[in-house]
Design a protein around this motif. Structure first.
Motif, short mmCIF file in Angstrom:
data_model
loop_
_atom_site.label_atom_id
_atom_site.label_comp_id
_atom_site.label_asym_id
_atom_site.label_seq_id
_atom_site.Cartn_x
_atom_site.Cartn_y
_atom_site.Cartn_z
N SER A 97 -43.50 -9.09 -11.64
CA SER A 97 -43.14 -9.32 -10.24
C SER A 97 -41.71 -9.85 -10.20
CB SER A 97 -44.11 -10.32 -9.61
OG SER A 97 -43.76 -10.56 -8.27
N GLU A 98 -40.84 -9.14 -9.53
CA GLU A 98 -39.42 -9.49 -9.53
C GLU A 98 -38.91 -9.68 -8.11
OE1 GLU A 98 -37.74 -10.14 -12.22
OE2 GLU A 98 -39.12 -9.35 -13.69
N GLY A 99 -37.93 -10.54 -7.96
CA GLY A 99 -37.34 -10.78 -6.67
C GLY A 99 -35.86 -10.46 -6.64
N ASN A 100 -35.36 -9.77 -7.67
CA ASN A 100 -33.92 -9.51 -7.70
C ASN A 100 -33.53 -8.16 -7.12
OD1 ASN A 100 -35.10 -8.27 -9.89
ND2 ASN A 100 -33.50 -8.79 -11.31
N GLY A 101 -34.46 -7.42 -6.57
CA GLY A 101 -34.18 -6.25 -5.75
C GLY A 101 -33.57 -5.06 -6.43
N GLY A 102 -33.04 -4.17 -5.57
CA GLY A 102 -32.53 -2.88 -6.02
C GLY A 102 -31.41 -2.96 -7.03
N GLU A 103 -30.63 -4.03 -6.99
CA GLU A 103 -29.53 -4.13 -7.95
C GLU A 103 -30.01 -4.32 -9.38
OE1 GLU A 103 -30.36 -7.96 -5.90
OE2 GLU A 103 -29.72 -6.01 -5.18
N SER A 104 -31.30 -4.55 -9.56
CA SER A 104 -31.86 -4.70 -10.90
C SER A 104 -32.14 -3.35 -11.56
CB SER A 104 -33.15 -5.50 -10.85
OG SER A 104 -34.17 -4.74 -10.19
N ARG A 105 -32.02 -2.26 -10.80
CA ARG A 105 -32.28 -0.92 -11.34
C ARG A 105 -31.38 -0.64 -12.54
NH1 ARG A 105 -32.32 2.86 -6.07
NH2 ARG A 105 -31.49 4.25 -7.64
N LYS A 106 -31.98 -0.03 -13.56
CA LYS A 106 -31.27 0.34 -14.80
C LYS A 106 -30.66 -0.87 -15.49
CE LYS A 106 -30.33 5.04 -13.33
NZ LYS A 106 -29.32 6.08 -13.20
N SER A 107 -31.23 -2.04 -15.27
CA SER A 107 -30.78 -3.27 -15.89
C SER A 107 -31.91 -3.79 -16.79
CB SER A 107 -30.45 -4.30 -14.81
OG SER A 107 -30.11 -5.53 -15.40
N PHE A 108 -31.63 -3.94 -18.08
CA PHE A 108 -32.67 -4.34 -19.03
C PHE A 108 -33.14 -5.77 -18.76
CE2 PHE A 108 -34.04 -6.05 -23.16
CZ PHE A 108 -35.08 -5.18 -23.40
N HIS A 109 -34.45 -5.95 -18.69
CA HIS A 109 -35.08 -7.26 -18.55
C HIS A 109 -35.73 -7.57 -19.90
CE1 HIS A 109 -34.72 -5.84 -14.45
NE2 HIS A 109 -34.99 -7.05 -14.00
N GLY A 110 -35.15 -8.46 -20.66
CA GLY A 110 -35.66 -8.74 -22.01
C GLY A 110 -36.14 -10.17 -22.17
N TYR A 111 -37.00 -10.35 -23.17
CA TYR A 111 -37.53 -11.67 -23.49
C TYR A 111 -36.87 -12.19 -24.77
CZ TYR A 111 -41.05 -10.24 -20.13
OH TYR A 111 -41.67 -9.81 -18.99
N PRO A 112 -36.78 -13.50 -24.93
CA PRO A 112 -36.20 -14.06 -26.15
C PRO A 112 -37.05 -13.71 -27.38
CG PRO A 112 -36.51 -15.77 -24.47
CD PRO A 112 -37.19 -14.53 -23.98
N ASP A 113 -36.43 -13.76 -28.54
CA ASP A 113 -37.16 -13.53 -29.79
C ASP A 113 -38.40 -14.40 -29.84
OD1 ASP A 113 -35.30 -11.70 -30.63
OD2 ASP A 113 -34.24 -13.09 -31.95
N GLY A 114 -39.51 -13.79 -30.26
CA GLY A 114 -40.76 -14.53 -30.38
C GLY A 114 -41.62 -14.52 -29.14
N TYR A 115 -41.14 -13.93 -28.05
CA TYR A 115 -41.90 -13.88 -26.80
C TYR A 115 -42.17 -12.44 -26.40
CZ TYR A 115 -40.93 -18.81 -26.22
OH TYR A 115 -40.86 -20.16 -26.41
N ALA A 116 -43.32 -12.21 -25.77
CA ALA A 116 -43.69 -10.87 -25.31
C ALA A 116 -44.81 -11.00 -24.29
CB ALA A 116 -44.15 -10.00 -26.47
N GLN A 117 -45.04 -9.93 -23.55
CA GLN A 117 -46.21 -9.83 -22.68
C GLN A 117 -47.12 -8.80 -23.34
OE1 GLN A 117 -43.82 -9.82 -18.70
NE2 GLN A 117 -45.94 -10.37 -18.26
N LEU A 118 -48.30 -9.22 -23.74
CA LEU A 118 -49.22 -8.37 -24.50
C LEU A 118 -50.10 -7.53 -23.59
CD1 LEU A 118 -50.43 -10.93 -27.18
CD2 LEU A 118 -48.51 -9.33 -27.32
N ILE A 119 -50.38 -6.31 -24.05
CA ILE A 119 -51.37 -5.42 -23.42
C ILE A 119 -52.13 -4.76 -24.55
CG2 ILE A 119 -51.81 -3.41 -21.98
CD1 ILE A 119 -49.17 -3.88 -20.61
N GLU A 120 -53.46 -4.93 -24.56
CA GLU A 120 -54.24 -4.27 -25.59
C GLU A 120 -54.32 -2.77 -25.30
OE1 GLU A 120 -58.63 -4.27 -27.65
OE2 GLU A 120 -57.96 -6.06 -26.62
N SER A 121 -54.06 -1.96 -26.31
CA SER A 121 -54.13 -0.50 -26.20
C SER A 121 -53.34 0.03 -25.02
CB SER A 121 -55.59 -0.03 -26.10
OG SER A 121 -56.31 -0.39 -27.24
N PRO A 122 -52.01 -0.23 -24.98
CA PRO A 122 -51.23 0.27 -23.84
C PRO A 122 -51.23 1.79 -23.79
CG PRO A 122 -49.78 -0.59 -25.54
CD PRO A 122 -51.19 -0.89 -25.97
#
Length: 114
Positions: free
Chosen positions: A87-112
């Motif tokens: 869920s993001e609030g930074n709008g259309g200007e975020s398009r084609k802009s990489f959203h990355g997490y720091p080393d050691g962090y992730a959002q997990l999904i089993e069997s994506p």
């Protein structure tokens, strides 16, 4: 998921998203400005379902959420999420802009899924 990037596109052929992604065309930002957005990613053990929220939210009477399938109960590790919500609030200007997490962090999904 250690990061993601998104865009708003016109799908080619129309009505068949993902069939030929190389043919998709970015929508000009002045055609559809997306001020805030939410994105669900599901795995093999979840599916998108419509929920009627008119009782609690008159402005958004139908809402989509990811829900576990029946098979999710039989997984080896039920602590691993079957879906994730972005869920993001930074709008259309975020398009084609990489959203990355720091080393050691992730959002997990089993069997994506793709």
């Amino acid at each position: 998921i250690t990061g993601y990037e998104h865009d708003q596109v016109m799908v080619q052929p129309q009505g068949q998203p993902g069939k030929y992604p190389e043919q998709d065309v970015s929508v000009p930002i002045n055609w559809a400005y997306n001020h805030h957005y939410m994105l669900w990613m599901t795995g093999n053990y979840s599916t998108m379902s419509k929920v009627n929220t008119s009782v609690i939210d008159a402005y958004h009477p139908i809402y989509w959420i990811a829900m576990d399938t029946e098979a999710a109960r039989d997984r080896d590790d039920p602590a691993i999420p079957t879906s994730q919500l972005f869920s993001e609030g930074n709008g259309g200007e975020s398009r084609k802009s990489f959203h990355g997490y720091p080393d050691g962090y992730a959002q997990l999904i089993e069997s994506p899924q793709k």
